[in-house]
Write a protein that holds these residues in place. Structure first.
Motif, PDB file in Angstrom:
ATOM      1  N   ARG A 302       0.831  -1.196   0.000  1.00 56.29           N
ATOM      2  CA  ARG A 302       0.000   0.000   0.000  1.00 56.29           C
ATOM      3  C   ARG A 302       0.869   1.250   0.000  1.00 56.29           C
ATOM      4  NH1 ARG A 302      -5.429  -0.598   3.586  1.00 56.29           N
ATOM      5  NH2 ARG A 302      -6.354  -2.173   2.249  1.00 56.29           N
ATOM      6  N   LEU A 303       0.303   2.335  -0.474  1.00 54.60           N
ATOM      7  CA  LEU A 303       1.004   3.608  -0.406  1.00 54.60           C
ATOM      8  C   LEU A 303       0.882   4.109   1.039  1.00 54.60           C
ATOM      9  CD1 LEU A 303       2.433   5.995  -1.665  1.00 54.60           C
ATOM     10  CD2 LEU A 303       0.264   6.782  -2.574  1.00 54.60           C
ATOM     11  N   MET A 304       1.952   3.951   1.797  1.00 54.97           N
ATOM     12  CA  MET A 304       1.908   4.304   3.215  1.00 54.97           C
ATOM     13  C   MET A 304       1.783   5.817   3.361  1.00 54.97           C
ATOM     14  SD  MET A 304       1.887   1.377   4.318  1.00 54.97           S
ATOM     15  CE  MET A 304       1.801   1.589   6.071  1.00 54.97           C
ATOM     16  N   GLY A 305       1.030   6.235   4.393  1.00 56.05           N
ATOM     17  CA  GLY A 305       0.807   7.669   4.572  1.00 56.05           C
ATOM     18  C   GLY A 305      -0.364   8.178   3.756  1.00 56.05           C
ATOM     19  N   PHE A 306      -1.074   7.260   3.114  1.00 57.75           N
ATOM     20  CA  PHE A 306      -2.274   7.627   2.361  1.00 57.75           C
ATOM     21  C   PHE A 306      -3.464   6.853   2.910  1.00 57.75           C
ATOM     22  CE2 PHE A 306      -2.283  10.207  -1.548  1.00 57.75           C
ATOM     23  CZ  PHE A 306      -1.025  10.763  -1.412  1.00 57.75           C
ATOM     24  N   HIS A 308      -7.149   6.890   5.457  1.00 60.74           N
ATOM     25  CA  HIS A 308      -7.380   6.975   6.903  1.00 60.74           C
ATOM     26  C   HIS A 308      -8.740   6.378   7.209  1.00 60.74           C
ATOM     27  CE1 HIS A 308      -7.775   8.660  10.928  1.00 60.74           C
ATOM     28  NE2 HIS A 308      -6.469   8.851  10.882  1.00 60.74           N
ATOM     29  N   ARG A 309      -8.809   5.639   8.314  1.00 62.54           N
ATOM     30  CA  ARG A 309     -10.071   5.009   8.693  1.00 62.54           C
ATOM     31  C   ARG A 309     -11.179   6.047   8.930  1.00 62.54           C
ATOM     32  NH1 ARG A 309     -11.301   0.084  10.864  1.00 62.54           N
ATOM     33  NH2 ARG A 309     -10.210  -0.724   9.071  1.00 62.54           N
ATOM     34  N   ARG A 312     -12.080  10.843   5.293  1.00 59.57           N
ATOM     35  CA  ARG A 312     -12.362  10.498   3.893  1.00 59.57           C
ATOM     36  C   ARG A 312     -12.113  11.728   3.038  1.00 59.57           C
ATOM     37  NH1 ARG A 312     -11.653   5.277   3.902  1.00 59.57           N
ATOM     38  NH2 ARG A 312     -12.807   4.308   5.574  1.00 59.57           N
ATOM     39  N   ARG A 317      -4.422  17.627   9.498  1.00 60.56           N
ATOM     40  CA  ARG A 317      -3.085  17.728  10.085  1.00 60.56           C
ATOM     41  C   ARG A 317      -2.010  17.663   9.001  1.00 60.56           C
ATOM     42  NH1 ARG A 317      -3.669  12.654  13.862  1.00 60.56           N
ATOM     43  NH2 ARG A 317      -4.364  11.900  11.823  1.00 60.56           N
ATOM     44  N   TYR A 355      -7.754   5.868  -9.122  1.00 56.80           N
ATOM     45  CA  TYR A 355      -7.787   4.831  -8.080  1.00 56.80           C
ATOM     46  C   TYR A 355      -7.871   5.484  -6.696  1.00 56.80           C
ATOM     47  CZ  TYR A 355      -6.118   1.094  -4.981  1.00 56.80           C
ATOM     48  OH  TYR A 355      -5.999   0.189  -3.958  1.00 56.80           O
ATOM     49  N   ARG A 359     -11.404   6.195  -4.171  1.00 59.73           N
ATOM     50  CA  ARG A 359     -11.419   5.565  -2.839  1.00 59.73           C
ATOM     51  C   ARG A 359     -11.206   6.590  -1.718  1.00 59.73           C
ATOM     52  NH1 ARG A 359      -9.794   2.193  -6.523  1.00 59.73           N
ATOM     53  NH2 ARG A 359     -10.277  -0.038  -6.421  1.00 59.73           N
ATOM     54  N   ASN A 364      -2.238  11.366   4.800  1.00 53.66           N
ATOM     55  CA  ASN A 364      -2.541  11.557   6.216  1.00 53.66           C
ATOM     56  C   ASN A 364      -1.314  12.169   6.905  1.00 53.66           C
ATOM     57  OD1 ASN A 364      -0.788   9.354   7.100  1.00 53.66           O
ATOM     58  ND2 ASN A 364      -2.350   7.975   6.280  1.00 53.66           N
ATOM     59  N   ASP A 366       0.903  11.137   8.744  1.00 55.07           N
ATOM     60  CA  ASP A 366       2.142  10.368   8.757  1.00 55.07           C
ATOM     61  C   ASP A 366       2.942  10.501   7.470  1.00 55.07           C
ATOM     62  OD1 ASP A 366       1.877   9.286  11.330  1.00 55.07           O
ATOM     63  OD2 ASP A 366       0.334   7.943  10.584  1.00 55.07           O
TER      64      ASP A 366
HETATM   65  N1  CMC Z   1      -2.701   2.442  -0.776  1.00 57.86           N
HETATM   66  C1  CMC Z   1      -3.352   1.775  -1.735  1.00 57.86           C
HETATM   67  N2  CMC Z   1      -4.636   1.370  -1.633  1.00 57.86           N
HETATM   68  C2  CMC Z   1      -5.270   1.645  -0.486  1.00 57.86           C
HETATM   69  C3  CMC Z   1      -4.647   2.342   0.574  1.00 57.86           C
HETATM   70  C4  CMC Z   1      -3.313   2.764   0.391  1.00 57.86           C
HETATM   71  N3  CMC Z   1      -2.663   3.427   1.349  1.00 57.86           N
HETATM   72  N4  CMC Z   1      -5.510   2.481   1.583  1.00 57.86           N
HETATM   73  C5  CMC Z   1      -6.631   1.897   1.208  1.00 57.86           C
HETATM   74  N5  CMC Z   1      -6.496   1.383  -0.058  1.00 57.86           N
HETATM   75  C6  CMC Z   1      -7.524   0.745  -0.863  1.00 57.86           C
HETATM   76  C7  CMC Z   1      -7.783  -0.696  -0.406  1.00 57.86           C
HETATM   77  O1  CMC Z   1      -6.952  -1.591  -1.073  1.00 57.86           O
HETATM   78  C8  CMC Z   1      -9.230  -0.853  -0.741  1.00 57.86           C
HETATM   79  O2  CMC Z   1      -9.324  -1.055  -2.155  1.00 57.86           O
HETATM   80  P1  CMC Z   1     -10.499  -1.983  -2.779  1.00 57.86           P
HETATM   81  O3  CMC Z   1     -11.776  -1.255  -2.446  1.00 57.86           O
HETATM   82  O4  CMC Z   1     -10.193  -2.047  -4.223  1.00 57.86           O
HETATM   83  O5  CMC Z   1     -10.381  -3.304  -2.080  1.00 57.86           O
HETATM   84  C9  CMC Z   1      -9.833   0.513  -0.440  1.00 57.86           C
HETATM   85  O6  CMC Z   1      -8.757   1.446  -0.610  1.00 57.86           O
HETATM   86  C10 CMC Z   1     -10.391   0.640   0.964  1.00 57.86           C
HETATM   87  O7  CMC Z   1      -9.415   0.145   1.858  1.00 57.86           O
HETATM   88  P2  CMC Z   1      -9.676  -0.219   3.389  1.00 57.86           P
HETATM   89  O8  CMC Z   1      -8.558  -1.045   3.901  1.00 57.86           O
HETATM   90  O9  CMC Z   1     -11.072  -0.761   3.516  1.00 57.86           O
HETATM   91  O10 CMC Z   1      -9.659   1.195   4.041  1.00 57.86           O
HETATM   92  P3  CMC Z   1      -9.610   1.464   5.590  1.00 57.86           P
HETATM   93  O11 CMC Z   1     -10.359   2.709   5.822  1.00 57.86           O
HETATM   94  O12 CMC Z   1     -10.026   0.282   6.361  1.00 57.86           O
HETATM   95  O13 CMC Z   1      -8.052   1.663   5.851  1.00 57.86           O
HETATM   96  C11 CMC Z   1      -5.995   2.582   6.421  1.00 57.86           C
HETATM   97  C12 CMC Z   1      -7.496   2.797   6.373  1.00 57.86           C
HETATM   98  C13 CMC Z   1      -5.344   3.802   7.070  1.00 57.86           C
HETATM   99  C14 CMC Z   1      -5.678   1.358   7.291  1.00 57.86           C
HETATM  100  C15 CMC Z   1      -5.475   2.373   4.980  1.00 57.86           C
HETATM  101  O14 CMC Z   1      -5.830   3.479   4.177  1.00 57.86           O
HETATM  102  C16 CMC Z   1      -3.977   2.126   4.923  1.00 57.86           C
HETATM  103  O15 CMC Z   1      -3.535   0.992   5.090  1.00 57.86           O
HETATM  104  N6  CMC Z   1      -3.155   3.213   4.712  1.00 57.86           N
HETATM  105  C17 CMC Z   1      -1.726   3.072   4.707  1.00 57.86           C
HETATM  106  C18 CMC Z   1      -1.198   3.037   6.140  1.00 57.86           C
HETATM  107  C19 CMC Z   1      -1.228   4.397   6.802  1.00 57.86           C
HETATM  108  O16 CMC Z   1      -0.849   5.416   6.244  1.00 57.86           O
HETATM  109  N7  CMC Z   1      -1.672   4.417   8.069  1.00 57.86           N
HETATM  110  C20 CMC Z   1      -1.719   5.645   8.869  1.00 57.86           C
HETATM  111  C21 CMC Z   1      -3.098   6.018   9.204  1.00 57.86           C
HETATM  112  S1  CMC Z   1      -3.179   7.589  10.061  1.00 57.86           S
HETATM  113  C22 CMC Z   1      -2.711   7.213  11.671  1.00 57.86           C
HETATM  114  C23 CMC Z   1      -3.367   8.093  12.701  1.00 57.86           C
HETATM  115  O17 CMC Z   1      -4.271   8.868  12.442  1.00 57.86           O
HETATM  116  O18 CMC Z   1      -3.004   7.962  13.863  1.00 57.86           O
END
Ligand code: CMC
Length: 431
Positions: A302-306, A308-309, A312, A317, A355, A359, A364, A366
């Motif tokens: 995954r593209l890290m830093g992109f 957020h749960r 949207r 920040r 893409y 989505r 984010n 980070d």
């Molecule tokens: N790069 C590529 N694709 C992504 C990414 C990403 N960073 N994030 C989500 N997707 C895609 C995912 O593959 C899915 O695609 P499809 O619908 O085709 O299956 C779709 O987007 C939805 O993904 P999800 O996993 O259901 O989304 P989520 O809201 O559960 O996940 C997340 C949120 C932060 C875990 C996720 O976006 C991610 O893994 N990001 C990268 C890690 C990251 O930067 N984390 C830091 C979060 S901020 C910390 C804080 O606030 O404290």
């Protein structure tokens, strides 16, 4: 607007109250559901569960809003600083000038560690992970301040100002000392004439022959980083702090549990993951294009830093930290950093790619905070520690909210048991 929700189970109907927050958020109060129907609600991972009411932080992830105690993060970032914002978060109101001086004085007074604590930290091996040192040392503070750690909320609350200042001030000293242990360096003593961020950088980087004096831009980038991380409502570490506090535990025991939760790579480790990703892209001789294509195909990382749960939309920040980042880079004379160039390329491509747009995946906090840490000379294994320093005021405030709740009940979720049904004990020779 409905004040009640009706749930139909077989031929039984139950009426459940709907509660509304000050920003219009709605929740169905299921507190009486089990008593009335024998059912519990099931929400794996608590993704749709309000675990408490809280007055501290408001987030609207759809539009990208973050407010501490009602104040927009953008206004605090522009007009306040991390110390004043810590007071706001922990005490509920912006301080008067008298309150602010007293709070700053308490932070200065509590910056040094007792000799026993210094020996405790020195006793860790050189390769100890700084998060292990941090959580153990914060828990150990309870042993040094028994009058603040009675595990009786009423008594502990009588000294809340002192306990809050100790946690917020000493987390920084312990963090810097853990870095010195890792590097086999002697500890620096905090200087009473320095501000919170300048003192941290001095504790980290000063040498007897070379005092570290940060540029104002560097100190202000660190200040902003801490302010932006001060609280983020009911995330994993904060919920952990509240869970431990709900059992009646003291502030230090509760917030050290928060440090442990933050240590998990799914929580506090994302800023580190961003930097590792950028390094890998660079080592592969890629400019980011191949990495993005692989991420989109689902075959690559995954593209890290992109994404957020909760957000949207652009993480508010991330927008703020990006600007300060460029100022810090300019003051450090960093002009052509290959990892930064890759990060800029990734952001540019992702923000215009269908893409990521469809989505709702935006940068984010980070995405930039790892780059800021790197520019400040903070090593990779300290990134999560920096997050913990920033988050301490939020954990303290959340502990306080739990401790002063007159109707506090211990947090005790239920479960749906899916294991073996009753069976009879089998003697060892028959297994
Ligand atoms: N790069 C590529 N694709 C992504 C990414 C990403 N960073 N994030 C989500 N997707 C895609 C995912 O593959 C899915 O695609 P499809 O619908 O085709 O299956 C779709 O987007 C939805 O993904 P999800 O996993 O259901 O989304 P989520 O809201 O559960 O996940 C997340 C949120 C932060 C875990 C996720 O976006 C991610 O893994 N990001 C990268 C890690 C990251 O930067 N984390 C830091 C979060 S901020 C910390 C804080 O606030 O404290």
């Amino acid at each position: 607007m409905a004040n009640f929700a009706t749930l139909k189970l077989d031929d039984k109907e139950v009426t459940l109250p709907v509660i509304t927050g000050s920003e219009g958020e709605k929740g169905i109060d299921i507190g009486k559901l089990r008593a009335e129907t024998g059912h519990i609600t099931f929400d794996d991972g608590f993704g749709n569960t309000g675990s408490c009411t809280s007055n501290i932080t408001y987030i609207d992830g759809e539009v990208g809003i973050l407010r501490y105690r009602g104040y927009p993060i953008e206004q605090l970032a522009e007009k306040s600083n991390s110390v004043e914002t810590s007071y706001l978060v922990t005490h509920g109101e912006l301080p008067t000038s008298e309150q602010r001086s007293r709070f700053s004085h308490l932070l200065t007074q509590h910056a040094p560690l007792r000799e026993g604590m210094l020996r405790f930290i020195q006793s860790f091996p050189r390769d100890a992970h700084p998060m292990a040192v941090l959580s153990a040392s914060i828990n150990a503070l309870g042993a040094y301040y028994p009058h603040l750690a009675s595990n009786n909320h009423q008594r502990d609350l009588e000294h809340f100002d002192e306990a809050a200042a100790i946690a917020i001030s000493k987390v920084r000293t312990i963090a810097a000392h853990s870095y010195r242990v890792n590097n086999g360096l002697p500890f620096n003593y905090p200087r009473p004439n320095l501000g919170y961020c300048e003192n941290f950088l001095h504790l980290m980087f000063s040498e007897p022959y070379n005092e570290y004096v940060p540029t104002p831009e560097v100190a202000s980038a660190l200040n902003l980083f801490l302010l932006l991380h001060a609280d983020h409502e009911q995330n994993c570490s904060t919920s952990t702090v509240r869970m431990v506090a709900s059992a009646g535990a003291n502030l230090f025991a509760s917030v050290s549990a928060g440090v442990n939760a933050l240590w998990g790579p799914l929580h506090g480790g994302a800023n580190m993951a961003v930097l590792e990703m950028l390094k890998n892209i660079h080592d592969d001789g890629d400019d980011g294009t191949r990495f993005i294509a692989a991420a989109k195909s689902g075959k690559g990382d995954r593209l890290m830093g992109f994404g957020h749960r909760v957000y949207r939309n652009y993480d508010p920040r991330a927008k703020i930290i990006k600007t300060s980042f460029y100022k810090a880079l300019a003051s450090l004379n960093i002009k052509d950093d290959p990892l930064l160039n890759i990060a800029m390329k990734l952001e540019e491509v992702a923000l215009s790619d269908e893409y990521f747009i469809s989505r709702k995946l935006y940068p984010n906090v980070d995405f930039y905070s790892g780059l800021i840490m790197r520019a400040l000379g903070i090593p990779l294994n300290m990134f999560t520690v920096m997050f913990a320093i920033g988050r301490m005021p939020g954990w303290v405030a959340q502990w306080h909210e739990v401790a002063q709740n007159p109707k506090l009940k211990i947090y005790r979720p239920r479960q749906i048991y899916t294991g073996a049904t009753q069976r009879n004990y089998v003697p060892i020779n028959m297994r």
